[in-house]
Structure formats: structure tokens, C-alpha cells
Scaffold this motif. Structure first.
Motif, PDB file in Angstrom:
ATOM      1  N   TRP A 197       0.831  -1.210   0.000  1.00  0.00           N
ATOM      2  CA  TRP A 197       0.000   0.000   0.000  1.00  0.00           C
ATOM      3  C   TRP A 197       0.869   1.266   0.000  1.00  0.00           C
ATOM      4  O   TRP A 197       0.599   2.218  -0.736  1.00  0.00           O
ATOM      5  CB  TRP A 197      -0.927  -0.004   1.214  1.00  0.00           C
ATOM      6  N   CYS A 198       1.918   1.252   0.817  1.00  0.00           N
ATOM      7  CA  CYS A 198       2.793   2.422   0.911  1.00  0.00           C
ATOM      8  C   CYS A 198       3.515   2.689  -0.409  1.00  0.00           C
ATOM      9  O   CYS A 198       3.756   3.851  -0.766  1.00  0.00           O
ATOM     10  CB  CYS A 198       3.813   2.231   2.034  1.00  0.00           C
ATOM     11  N   MET A 199       3.855   1.646  -1.122  1.00  0.00           N
ATOM     12  CA  MET A 199       4.524   1.832  -2.404  1.00  0.00           C
ATOM     13  C   MET A 199       3.613   2.534  -3.408  1.00  0.00           C
ATOM     14  O   MET A 199       4.093   3.253  -4.290  1.00  0.00           O
ATOM     15  CB  MET A 199       4.963   0.471  -2.963  1.00  0.00           C
ATOM     16  N   GLN A 200       2.306   2.355  -3.282  1.00  0.00           N
ATOM     17  CA  GLN A 200       1.363   2.941  -4.239  1.00  0.00           C
ATOM     18  C   GLN A 200       0.713   4.229  -3.739  1.00  0.00           C
ATOM     19  O   GLN A 200       0.421   5.123  -4.535  1.00  0.00           O
ATOM     20  CB  GLN A 200       0.274   1.908  -4.563  1.00  0.00           C
ATOM     21  N   HIS A 201       0.487   4.328  -2.411  1.00  0.00           N
ATOM     22  CA  HIS A 201      -0.277   5.454  -1.886  1.00  0.00           C
ATOM     23  C   HIS A 201       0.436   6.239  -0.784  1.00  0.00           C
ATOM     24  O   HIS A 201      -0.092   7.268  -0.349  1.00  0.00           O
ATOM     25  CB  HIS A 201      -1.622   4.964  -1.320  1.00  0.00           C
ATOM     26  N   GLY A 202       1.580   5.793  -0.331  1.00  0.00           N
ATOM     27  CA  GLY A 202       2.225   6.446   0.798  1.00  0.00           C
ATOM     28  C   GLY A 202       1.685   5.915   2.122  1.00  0.00           C
ATOM     29  O   GLY A 202       0.750   5.099   2.165  1.00  0.00           O
ATOM     30  N   SER A 203       2.248   6.394   3.217  1.00  0.00           N
ATOM     31  CA  SER A 203       1.899   5.875   4.544  1.00  0.00           C
ATOM     32  C   SER A 203       0.967   6.780   5.339  1.00  0.00           C
ATOM     33  O   SER A 203       0.584   6.431   6.453  1.00  0.00           O
ATOM     34  CB  SER A 203       3.179   5.643   5.352  1.00  0.00           C
ATOM     35  N   GLU A 204       0.605   7.945   4.800  1.00  0.00           N
ATOM     36  CA  GLU A 204      -0.197   8.882   5.580  1.00  0.00           C
ATOM     37  C   GLU A 204      -1.594   8.347   5.887  1.00  0.00           C
ATOM     38  O   GLU A 204      -2.154   8.614   6.954  1.00  0.00           O
ATOM     39  CB  GLU A 204      -0.312  10.213   4.831  1.00  0.00           C
ATOM     40  N   ASP A 205      -2.172   7.599   4.971  1.00  0.00           N
ATOM     41  CA  ASP A 205      -3.532   7.105   5.146  1.00  0.00           C
ATOM     42  C   ASP A 205      -3.570   5.648   5.612  1.00  0.00           C
ATOM     43  O   ASP A 205      -4.591   4.974   5.469  1.00  0.00           O
ATOM     44  CB  ASP A 205      -4.315   7.236   3.833  1.00  0.00           C
ATOM     45  N   LEU A 206      -2.462   5.182   6.193  1.00  0.00           N
ATOM     46  CA  LEU A 206      -2.368   3.792   6.642  1.00  0.00           C
ATOM     47  C   LEU A 206      -2.227   3.729   8.156  1.00  0.00           C
ATOM     48  O   LEU A 206      -1.551   4.566   8.760  1.00  0.00           O
ATOM     49  CB  LEU A 206      -1.158   3.111   5.992  1.00  0.00           C
TER      50      LEU A 206
END
Length: 416
Positions: free
Chosen positions: A221-230
Motif C-alpha cells: 500500500w505504501c509503495m502505491q499510496h504512501g503511509s499517511e492514510d495507513l
């Protein structure tokens, strides 16, 4: 009851003699292999129920003893102080001979066991003939059963797949039919489950690789969207170091990690994380027979009622263990499963049989410890998984002799 002994070169020939001379109502009492071939003892007019009833009602043997002559009464005057014996006291003076019970008829029990053994022999022979006939009448279907069995696919699943075999094929190599059937009917999630976000919980038994799988999903998920929304959440308060391991992954990814014990606390944590697009919940690993499993699953069910549940299914486990895992976690209604530890499996037949039997879709396949490289969406690895199962079956062929095929695919009724 008429009893006669028959001798022939084979059991089939002996049975033919019995049938020709004594008719279809004859009963085989015993059979053995002698110097001249098979010796069979058969009887006609045999009534098993009558024989058993006669055995139960057989009287005890009577042992005759010489009788002494009856003594002549001698008139003797009784003293006045001695009371005369009353009629009621007379039976207390009589001596009764102990009764001997009838000895058990050991021959009848032995005959029953021989009949049961003979029934098994006959049924095994019939199953073998049925399997041989199936190979002649439906060669493609028989070939599919043999190929699937070589891949360690369970007999019930192999039969269900073989029933879908076409009677004719245009394929130059018929050995590709089992692969095509597996690839076509393997339950697969066509799109990765966590692409659109939401709340996803991973459940499963101890040692199934849930925490590492959570880390792979989070990293992807972080590779595609970043970690802010995780956000990561752990409900595992049982295993030592479980939350520390997830915290290490969260720190590397730059995502927050929260701990929750029980349904109420999990509900409050998820309420605080409403702004996150993807929340991954790592649950405690417990075996199907663990008494605490009900409590853990209840906390997930009521604390995260809207979560999508994925079942971590260790591919290296045996078939019965995988069935128990699926049945134990069915109460949280998994949307799909994640096949973990595929790289550690000596055979993939049990895992494939389990997902087919329970119609449990595969969302992801994990075949290593690398994060996130060893996490694969199942719809991209369908053919790879089937070929891996075939390769493992060829590498370590399991013994599948004619008796196995006759027993499982001969269609003869089984008797205890």
C-alpha cells in the motif's frame, strides 16, 4: 444347511462354481489359499439369524450324578425341649447344586470374522473391476483422476473435477487437462483485496505468518499510496513479542500502530482512525481447538463488524489440519484466504483441495519472507500455482497404486 468345499485356480473361478452348483443364495463360510489354488467352503439354506437365535437359546449342559437311595424314615421321639422344624424352615436346609452356564461358541465368532473378511475381499475385487472398466469406458476421466492424485489432490475433490472432463479433447497432450481443470475452477479473487482501502483483518492459526503478511500488505500500500492514510492495529496480547514485531514494521513504513484488547477497546481505536483509508488488523494466532479462540473471534466480530476478514492458510499443513482451520474460523465469515508459506510446502494438493472443497477464494499467495516482494495477487498467479503443484507432485511422487484408485474411485460400498 448343505455345506460343500470347492477348489479352483482363482477366487473368481471358485465363486463361479459355487454360483453354478448352489445358486445365488449360497453363503461363503471360509476361504483360503492351498497348494491346488483357492479353497472355498460354501453353504446353502444358511440362516444367520436362526443360527444366532439358536446359539442364544442353547440350554446349559446337564451333568448327571448318581442318585443315592432314598433313606427310610426312622421314627424317633423328639425331646420336649427340641422344637419341631416348621415347613418354612425346610428350604434353608436344602443344598442346591450350582448351575453351570453354557460355554461360548467361539466357532461362531470366528466364522463371522471370516465372513466379514471375505466380504472385504469381494468388495475390493469388485472395486478393482469397476476401476478397470472405468479406464476402458472413460479413459480421459481416468487419466484426470490419476494426474490429480499424483498432485496429492484429495479423492473427493478429484472426483468432482474429473466429472467435468470432456469426453473428447482437441489437445495434443491429454495430460494438460487436469491443469486446465484446476486453473479454470480454482476459486480466485480477480482483484487485489486491499487496493480500495477499508478495514482488513487477517486471522489464522499460530505460525501461519499473519504478522509478516500484514507487513507485506502495508508495504504494498505504501509503495502505491504512501503511509499517511495507513494505520496498523494489533489485537494480539497473547504472544510474546507479537506487538513489538508489528511495531518494528510500522516504524519502518512510517505508519502509526495501535494496540487493542477486547471488543470495546478495538471499537474505540477504530473510531479514532476513521480518517485513515486503510486499516490493517493483526489478530492473535490460535489453533482451531484453543479455548480462547471464541473470545478472540468475538472481539473481532463485534469490535470491527465492518472489517473484511482474510484467513491465513498455511500451505504446508496437511489436509485434515487445513479443514479444521477453515471450519474453526468460518464464524467470522472470511471473504477470502491468503495462502502463506507456499515455499515451505512439500505438496500443494492439500491446500488446493481445501479451498476447492470449501469454495474459499484465494486473494493472495505468499511464497517467501521478503517484504513486500513475496506477496502476489492470486489472479496473477493462478497458472503459476497450478504448475507449482504439478512440479511438487513430480518431485516427490506419493505412492498411488492400483489399490488406491480402486478403493477411492472404484465406486464399491465401504463396510466397517
Amino acid at each position: 444347511m448343505k455345506i460343500k468345499r470347492y477348489t479352483a485356480v482363482s477366487m473368481r473361478a471358485a465363486l463361479a462354481q459355487v454360483r453354478a452348483e448352489q445358486g445365488p443364495d449360497a453363503v461363503i463360510l471360509s476361504s483360503r489359499r492351498g497348494e491346488d489354488g483357492i479353497e472355498v467352503i460354501a453353504a446353502v439354506d444358511y440362516d444367520e439369524a436362526l443360527f444366532a437365535d439358536a446359539k442364544r437359546q442353547r440350554p446349559a449342559p446337564i451333568i448327571a450324578t448318581p442318585q443315592a437311595p432314598a433313606p427310610q424314615p426312622v421314627p424317633v421321639a423328639a425331646p420336649a425341649s427340641m422344637p419341631r422344624p416348621t415347613p418354612a424352615a425346610a428350604p434353608a436346609l436344602a443344598q442346591r447344586a450350582p448351575q453351570r452356564s453354557a460355554a461360548p461358541d467361539m466357532g461362531y465368532g470366528a466364522m463371522q470374522r471370516e465372513l466379514q473378511d471375505l466380504r472385504r475381499v469381494v468388495e475390493t475385487g469388485l472395486a478393482g473391476m469397476t476401476w478397470s472398466d472405468k479406464r476402458l469406458r472413460e479413459p480421459l476421466q481416468a487419466r484426470v483422476l490419476e494426474e490429480l492424485s499424483a498432485m496429492d489432490i484429495a479423492p473427493d475433490v478429484a472426483l468432482a473435477l474429473a466429472a467435468l472432463t470432456p469426453r473428447r479433447t482437441s489437445l495434443e497432450n491429454p495430460s494438460h487437462i487436469p491443469l486446465a481443470l484446476l486453473a479454470k475452477h480454482l476459486p480466485i479473487v480477480n482483484d487485489p483485496t486491499c487496493v480500495s482501502g477499508g478495514i482488513t483483518a487477517v486471522v489464522g492459526p499460530t505460525g501461519a505468518g499473519k504478522t509478516t503478511t500484514i507487513a507485506k500488505l502495508a508495504a504494498r500500500w505504501c509503495m502505491q499510496h504512501g503511509s499517511e492514510d495507513l494505520a496498523l492495529v494489533s489485537t494480539d496480547g497473547y504472544r510474546i513479542g507479537a506487538r513489538e514485531q508489528l511495531m518494528t514494521y510500522a516504524r519502518i513504513l512510517g505508519a502509526p500502530m495501535h494496540a487493542a484488547n477486547g471488543a470495546q477497546e478495538l471499537l474505540r481505536v477504530l473510531e479514532r482512525l476513521r480518517s485513515k483509508k486503510l486499516i490493517l488488523i493483526d489478530t492473535a494466532g490460535m489453533g482451531p481447538r484453543d479455548e480462547r479462540l471464541t473470545e478472540q473471534l468475538s472481539a473481532l466480530k463485534y469490535g470491527a463488524s465492518g472489517a473484511r476478514v482474510l484467513l491465513a492458510l498455511p500451505a504446508q499443513a496437511e489436509g485434515q489440519a487445513l479443514d479444521e482451520i477453515v471450519c474453526a474460523f468460518v464464524r467470522v465469515k472470511p471473504a477470502a484466504c491468503i495462502l502463506t508459506k507456499v515455499d515451505e510446502a512439500a505438496s500443494l494438493g492439500a491446500a488446493i483441495s481445501t479451498v476447492l472443497r470449501h469454495k474459499l477464494k484465494i486473494a493472495y499467495i505468499c511464497n517467501g519472507q521478503r517484504v513486500p516482494e513475496d506477496l502476489h495477487a492470486s489472479h496473477l498467479k493462478r497458472i503459476w500455482l497450478v504448475r507449482a503443484a504439478l512440479a511438487l507432485g513430480q518431485r516427490s511422487p506419493s505412492p498411488r497404486d492400483e489399490a488406491y484408485f480402486a478403493r477411492n474411485f472404484g465406486g464399491a460400498a465401504a463396510h466397517a
